[in-house]
Design a protein around this motif. Structure first.
Motif, PDB file in Angstrom:
ATOM      1  N   THR A  48       8.913 -86.900  -1.378  1.00 48.19           N
ATOM      2  CA  THR A  48       7.651 -87.267  -2.187  1.00 48.19           C
ATOM      3  C   THR A  48       7.829 -88.642  -2.818  1.00 48.19           C
ATOM      4  O   THR A  48       9.085 -88.844  -3.585  1.00 48.19           O
ATOM      5  N   THR A  71       5.939 -86.617   2.734  1.00 49.87           N
ATOM      6  CA  THR A  71       4.898 -85.928   2.965  1.00 49.87           C
ATOM      7  C   THR A  71       3.957 -86.123   1.919  1.00 49.87           C
ATOM      8  O   THR A  71       2.923 -85.542   2.108  1.00 49.87           O
ATOM      9  N   ARG A  72       4.328 -86.451   0.504  1.00 47.45           N
ATOM     10  CA  ARG A  72       3.408 -86.635  -0.339  1.00 47.45           C
ATOM     11  C   ARG A  72       3.584 -88.118  -0.872  1.00 47.45           C
ATOM     12  O   ARG A  72       4.779 -88.375  -1.237  1.00 47.45           O
ATOM     13  N   MET A  95       1.070 -85.176   4.165  1.00 51.44           N
ATOM     14  CA  MET A  95      -0.018 -84.173   3.979  1.00 51.44           C
ATOM     15  C   MET A  95      -0.943 -84.640   2.709  1.00 51.44           C
ATOM     16  O   MET A  95      -1.800 -83.936   2.957  1.00 51.44           O
ATOM     17  N   SER A  96      -0.264 -85.332   1.884  1.00 51.47           N
ATOM     18  CA  SER A  96      -1.213 -85.536   0.766  1.00 51.47           C
ATOM     19  C   SER A  96      -1.210 -86.968   0.226  1.00 51.47           C
ATOM     20  O   SER A  96      -0.062 -87.607   0.173  1.00 51.47           O
ATOM     21  N   LYS A  98      -2.451 -89.885  -2.602  1.00 54.31           N
ATOM     22  CA  LYS A  98      -3.284 -89.827  -3.800  1.00 54.31           C
ATOM     23  C   LYS A  98      -3.346 -91.067  -4.450  1.00 54.31           C
ATOM     24  O   LYS A  98      -2.248 -91.907  -4.878  1.00 54.31           O
ATOM     25  N   LEU A 119      -2.556 -84.324   7.663  1.00 59.48           N
ATOM     26  CA  LEU A 119      -3.272 -84.735   6.399  1.00 59.48           C
ATOM     27  C   LEU A 119      -4.176 -83.712   5.981  1.00 59.48           C
ATOM     28  O   LEU A 119      -5.156 -83.062   6.368  1.00 59.48           O
ATOM     29  N   LYS A 120      -3.671 -83.008   4.626  1.00 60.93           N
ATOM     30  CA  LYS A 120      -4.372 -82.015   4.085  1.00 60.93           C
ATOM     31  C   LYS A 120      -5.258 -82.449   2.523  1.00 60.93           C
ATOM     32  O   LYS A 120      -6.271 -81.729   2.274  1.00 60.93           O
ATOM     33  N   GLN A 121      -4.844 -83.409   2.047  1.00 56.34           N
ATOM     34  CA  GLN A 121      -5.267 -83.655   0.824  1.00 56.34           C
ATOM     35  C   GLN A 121      -5.497 -85.207   0.643  1.00 56.34           C
ATOM     36  O   GLN A 121      -4.550 -86.153   0.608  1.00 56.34           O
ATOM     37  N   ILE A 122      -6.759 -85.652   0.265  1.00 61.36           N
ATOM     38  CA  ILE A 122      -7.047 -87.212  -0.132  1.00 61.36           C
ATOM     39  C   ILE A 122      -7.658 -87.144  -1.595  1.00 61.36           C
ATOM     40  O   ILE A 122      -8.652 -86.710  -1.677  1.00 61.36           O
ATOM     41  N   LEU A 143      -7.804 -81.281   6.946  1.00 63.34           N
ATOM     42  CA  LEU A 143      -8.012 -81.620   5.662  1.00 63.34           C
ATOM     43  C   LEU A 143      -8.650 -80.507   4.916  1.00 63.34           C
ATOM     44  O   LEU A 143      -9.642 -80.001   5.102  1.00 63.34           O
TER      45      LEU A 143
END
Ligand code: NAG
Ligand code: NAG
Ligand code: NAG
Ligand code: NAG
Ligand code: NAG
Ligand code: NAG
Ligand code: NAG
Length: 629
Positions: A48, A71-72, A95-96, A98, A119-122, A143
């Motif tokens: 992270t 991953t983040r 995955m995330s 920001k 990718l799960k979070q944008i 997503l």
């Protein structure tokens, strides 16, 4: 054991942790405006990386090299304006991402391409984005979250969210959206939260939400929606939160909120609603709190709340044109604890309107135009502890009005034109014995042009009502005399004569102005005659006489009315009182006629006397002449 492990691992991590950063078990966080680029020396196992409040403005193709296990990734509250299209090729496990609170106005269309599998979070909120191209999101089948809140998006392509079949959370709030393509959300089968508030949307098309069976939260407040398609929400069987406040709705289609049994939060306030349909709410037992304020409603359907059986708090206030409430409006609210009706334009209330509220503890009726209240109105409020009646148009209250409210602890009555005549004796007596309940007692003043205008209501005692003693009280109208025997209308009119003329002295303690006792019999909506209506011959053909069966009352009345044009007489055991109209022009006209008549009579008598005198004199002269002759 854990301590030993940390001690063994710690020196290695600490060694490679960059300045301005904190590193802990693969988690690196960096802060500071002196950070202008992502530090080169990163711990070898960084999962992270969060950079906040930095001066970084570009993510290069090199920037994320060596971070292949990450991953983040977050780069927030910075100056970021450019991302290299291939920047994320170095981080295939992300995955995330920001990138919120930056200065991004565009994003390369293919930038998330290498991340399709994971990718799960944008997070892109608080940027300057104007356009979201369909290619940018293509293939992101994993997503789950897309936050585009607070950008400058004014338009979205119909296919922009195609294939985002895992998307759960979509925030498009605080943008400049004017319209939405009708099928834009159709492939978002998993969507649970859809936020569209603070935009400029005008219409919600019929099928726009029709595929969103999983939706739990839908926020559309603060737009310009003037029209809802009928049944637009009908497919949202799992919806819990729906906000429609602060729009331009003048009406809502019939049955709009049917088929949403889980709905527990609904807002409709701040819409210029002119009316609501007779069938609006389906079965919604989970709504505990409902606000309906700042509308243009003048009334609401009687069954508006009949399907909201779980309501605890109902705020139907600040509707400045709301004049009428149907008698049955609150009848199915067995759990209601707080009811706010303040700042409406209510004038009369149905005698039993609150009779179905056994648990109500707070009732706020402040700031309306209530002129009177029926004595039954609070009778079933067994649990009520607080009643607000400030700033209305109350002149009196029935003496027994609070008799069944044994839980009453706080009562507020100030800013009403209390009329301290015999009619107020009942409630004044009640206040005397229940002083601790009236919390604003020292501000509850009599309002009448009496010799003691600044008396408080609760200071009135038995001796102030000596003229209304028990034997005479019974003679007041409305006390179960038949309406044919006592015409309260005439009494009102005759008393209006005393109160309407400012020049008339008011020598006695009690004026007989009377609050309108017949108004509660009038169905809501009919305009009730004001207590100060003056008598006009056309509206009152009946003779202006009152039959009152009490000599004491007649004495009071005679004294009271003096020097008004009142004449009274005993006749057949009763007293008849004649009054003249208070209308100054009419009274003046009648008075002038009267004076003219009297003057003419006097002149005639004088003329006759003078004639007689002349005749007599002539006769005498004749007699003398004839005698001399
Ligand atoms: C940033 O400034 C802080 C002091 O505010 C300093 O400790 C740190 O070394 C600086 N970092 C860099 C990368 O220059
Ligand atoms: C990031 O920086 C902003 C602005 O200085 C601050 O308000 C926010 O709390 C920071 N966030 C974190 C997670 O430290
Ligand atoms: C954001 O970017 C624009 C140019 O795209 C620039 O003019 C502006 O100063 C930037 N704002 C900040 C806070 O960096
Ligand atoms: C997206 O879905 C459509 C059907 O809705 C399909 O034709 C298309 O191939 C899909 N695209 C991708 C990149 O998966
Ligand atoms: C209350 O809800 C039921 C079931 O949804 C419906 O049949 C009924 O018409 C509703 N009542 C009103 C007044 O809308
Ligand atoms: C609603 O009332 C406000 C003022 O109270 C007024 O300005 C507005 O025009 C009204 N809207 C409609 C649709 O009647
Ligand atoms: C009586 O009420 C009127 C308005 O209803 C108000 O203007 C006046 O000041 C009041 N007078 C007293 C003595 O309270």
């Amino acid at each position: 054991m854990l301590g030993i492990l940390v001690l063994l691992v710690w020196p290695h991590l600490a060694h490679s942790c960059p300045v301005s950063c904190q590193c802990h078990s693969g988690d690196v966080q960096c802060f500071g405006l002196n950070i202008t680029a992502i530090p080169k020396q990163m711990p070898s196992q960084t999962f992270t990386l969060l950079l906040n409040d930095t001066n970084i403005n570009i993510i290069n193709v090199q920037t994320l090299r060596n971070l292949d296990l990450m991953t983040r990734f977050g780069l927030t509250h910075s100056r970021l304006h450019t991302i290299h299209p291939l920047a994320f090729y170095a981080t295939p496990l992300l995955m995330s991402v920001k990138l919120s609170s930056n200065n991004l106005s565009t994003i390369p269309v293919e930038v998330f391409g290498p991340l399709q599998a994971c990718l799960k979070q944008i997070f892109l909120h608080e940027n300057q984005l104007e356009l979201i191209s369909a290619e940018m999101l293509t293939g992101l089948t994993k997503l789950e979250l897309l936050d585009l809140n607070s950008n400058r998006i004014s338009r979205l392509d119909a296919g922009v969210f195609h294939n985002l079949s895992s998307l759960i959370f979509l925030n498009l709030g605080s943008n400049a959206l004017r319209e939405l393509p009708p099928a834009i959300f159709h492939s978002l089968y998993s969507l649970r939260h859809l936020l569209l508030y603070n935009n400029q949307l005008k219409v919600l098309e019929a099928d726009i939400f029709s595929h969103l069976a999983e939706l739990v939260e839908l926020k559309i407040h603060n737009n310009r929606i003037a029209r809802l398609a009928p049944k637009v929400f009908w497919s949202l069987g799992n919806l819990v939160i729906l906000t429609l406040s602060s729009n331009q709705l003048q009406g809502v289609p019939e049955k709009s909120f049917y088929h949403m049994p889980k709905l527990s939060y609904l807002t409709l306030y701040k819409n210029p609603l002119l009316s609501l349909p007779v069938q609006l709410m389906g079965h919604t037992p989970f709504i505990q709190e409902f606000y309906l304020q700042y509308t243009n409603l003048t009334t609401v359907p009687g069954n508006l709340f009949s399907n909201m059986t779980g309501l605890l708090r109902l705020n139907l206030h600040l509707n400045f044109q709301l004049r009428e409430l149907p008698a049955e409006l609150f009848k199915d609210l067995p759990k209601l604890e707080e009811l706010s009706l303040n700042l409406n334009d209510l004038r009369i209330l149905h005698p039993y309107i609150f009779s179905g509220l056994p648990l109500l503890s707070l009732l706020d009726l402040n700031d309306n135009n209530l002129r009177t209240l029926p004595d039954t109105i609070f009778q079933n409020l067994k649990a009520v502890s607080t009643i607000y009646l400030n700033n209305n148009d109350l002149k009196t209250l029935p003496g027994e009005i609070f008799r069944s409210n044994s839980m009453l602890r706080e009562l507020f009555l100030k800013d009403n034109p209390w009329h301290c005549d015999c009619q107020i004796q009942g409630i004044a007596n009640w206040l005397q014995t229940n002083k601790q309940v009236l919390l604003d007692g020292e501000h509850v003043m009599c309002n009448s042009t009496l010799d003691q205008p600044l008396r408080t209501l609760w200071s009135l005692s038995e001796k102030d009502f000596y003229v209304c003693n028990p034997t005479t009280v019974g003679y007041f109208p409305t006390q179960r005399k038949s309406p044919t025997e006592i015409s309260t209308t005439s009494l009102r009119q005759s008393t209006a004569a005393t109160t309407n003329q400012p020049s008339t002295p008011q020598p006695t303690t009690f004026s007989l102005a009377r609050s309108n006792p017949t108004s509660m019999a009038v169905p809501p909506g009919t305009t009730t005659t004001s207590t100060t209506t003056t008598m006009t011959p056309s509206t009152s053909p009946a003779p202006p006489s009152i039959r009152i069966q009490s000599p004491p009352f007649y004495d009071i009345l005679a004294v009271e009315q003096w020097p008004e044009f009142v004449h009274h007489n005993h006749h057949q055991g009763g007293v008849f009182v004649w009054t003249l109209p208070s209308n100054a022009a009419q009274a003046g006209f009648l008075m002038t006629c009267h004076i003219l008549l009297v003057t003419t009579g006097a002149l005639l008598i004088y003329a006759a006397m003078w004639g007689m005198y002349r005749l007599n004199k002539a006769m005498r002269e004749l007699w003398v002449e004839s005698k001399d002759g």
